[in-house]
Design a protein around this motif. Structure first.
Motif, mmCIF file in Angstrom:
data_model
loop_
_atom_site.group_PDB
_atom_site.id
_atom_site.type_symbol
_atom_site.label_atom_id
_atom_site.label_comp_id
_atom_site.label_asym_id
_atom_site.label_seq_id
_atom_site.Cartn_x
_atom_site.Cartn_y
_atom_site.Cartn_z
ATOM 1 N N ASP A 99 6.379 38.441 -14.352
ATOM 2 C CA ASP A 99 5.146 38.281 -15.120
ATOM 3 C C ASP A 99 5.502 37.382 -16.297
ATOM 4 O O ASP A 99 6.329 37.753 -17.130
ATOM 5 N N ILE A 100 4.896 36.212 -16.323
ATOM 6 C CA ILE A 100 5.258 35.208 -17.316
ATOM 7 C C ILE A 100 4.120 35.072 -18.315
ATOM 8 O O ILE A 100 2.968 34.868 -17.941
ATOM 9 N N PHE A 101 4.480 35.202 -19.587
ATOM 10 C CA PHE A 101 3.516 35.141 -20.681
ATOM 11 C C PHE A 101 3.724 33.841 -21.449
ATOM 12 O O PHE A 101 4.833 33.558 -21.901
ATOM 13 N N ILE A 102 2.631 33.064 -21.562
ATOM 14 C CA ILE A 102 2.709 31.764 -22.220
ATOM 15 C C ILE A 102 1.677 31.710 -23.340
ATOM 16 O O ILE A 102 0.473 31.718 -23.081
ATOM 17 N N ASP A 103 2.162 31.676 -24.569
ATOM 18 C CA ASP A 103 1.280 31.461 -25.716
ATOM 19 C C ASP A 103 1.262 29.964 -25.976
ATOM 20 O O ASP A 103 2.314 29.329 -26.047
ATOM 21 N N GLU A 104 0.079 29.390 -26.080
ATOM 22 C CA GLU A 104 -0.139 27.941 -26.198
ATOM 23 C C GLU A 104 0.250 27.233 -24.900
ATOM 24 O O GLU A 104 1.209 26.467 -24.827
ATOM 25 N N LEU A 105 -0.530 27.497 -23.886
ATOM 26 C CA LEU A 105 -0.333 26.964 -22.542
ATOM 27 C C LEU A 105 -0.229 25.444 -22.510
ATOM 28 O O LEU A 105 0.525 24.882 -21.715
ATOM 29 N N ILE A 106 -0.941 24.784 -23.392
ATOM 30 C CA ILE A 106 -0.960 23.317 -23.402
ATOM 31 C C ILE A 106 0.426 22.722 -23.640
ATOM 32 O O ILE A 106 0.727 21.619 -23.208
ATOM 33 N N LYS A 107 1.304 23.473 -24.299
ATOM 34 C CA LYS A 107 2.658 22.970 -24.552
ATOM 35 C C LYS A 107 3.483 22.913 -23.268
ATOM 36 O O LYS A 107 4.428 22.134 -23.171
ATOM 37 N N ILE A 108 3.145 23.727 -22.294
ATOM 38 C CA ILE A 108 3.892 23.780 -21.034
ATOM 39 C C ILE A 108 3.228 22.936 -19.951
ATOM 40 O O ILE A 108 3.898 22.248 -19.195
#
Length: 126
Positions: free
Chosen positions: A78-87
């Motif tokens: 389960d992968i959590f990404i805060d500020e998806l736009i950076k990835i």
């Protein structure tokens, strides 16, 4: 599964992501009890020491990451990404690599679920 919370700055997206992480921790603990399979919870922003301990005490792997390459090969995660736009920036800025495309389109087949937050979903690669 891919879940993305969107909203203006300071609207509570990161808080929703944290609350979701707690629900996923509980689900993963139950999953381990049933199957004996340890899932990984991976975060691009560090969680509190207390929450890290709760994850580890629940027979779940905890991972912090900064670059896509660190999560690209994960399975049962389960992968959590805060500020998806950076990835995953919009397609007009930087094209996604084949590895990124495979991860996004085939990840669920490997047990990978994404939980994300983004201020402007229109700027995220779709």
């Amino acid at each position: 599964m891919k879940l993305v919370y969107t909203g203006l700055e300071s609207s509570g997206k990161s808080l929703l992501l944290s609350k979701t992480a707690e629900k996923i921790r509980q689900r993963n603990a139950e999953w381990y009890e049933i199957t004996g399979i340890k899932r990984t919870m991976a975060f691009n922003t560090p969680m509190s020491e207390k929450f890290k301990k709760e994850i580890l005490n629940s027979n779940i792997n905890y991972k912090e990451w900064k670059n896509f390459e660190e999560i690209a090969k994960l399975t049962e995660a389960d992968i959590f990404i805060d500020e998806l736009i950076k990835i995953f920036p919009a397609s007009g800025t930087t094209p996604l690599s084949m590895e990124q495309l495979d991860f996004l389109t085939q990840g669920a087949k490997n047990g990978v679920h994404l939980y994300c937050a983004s201020q402007d979903f229109s700027q995220v690669h779709k």
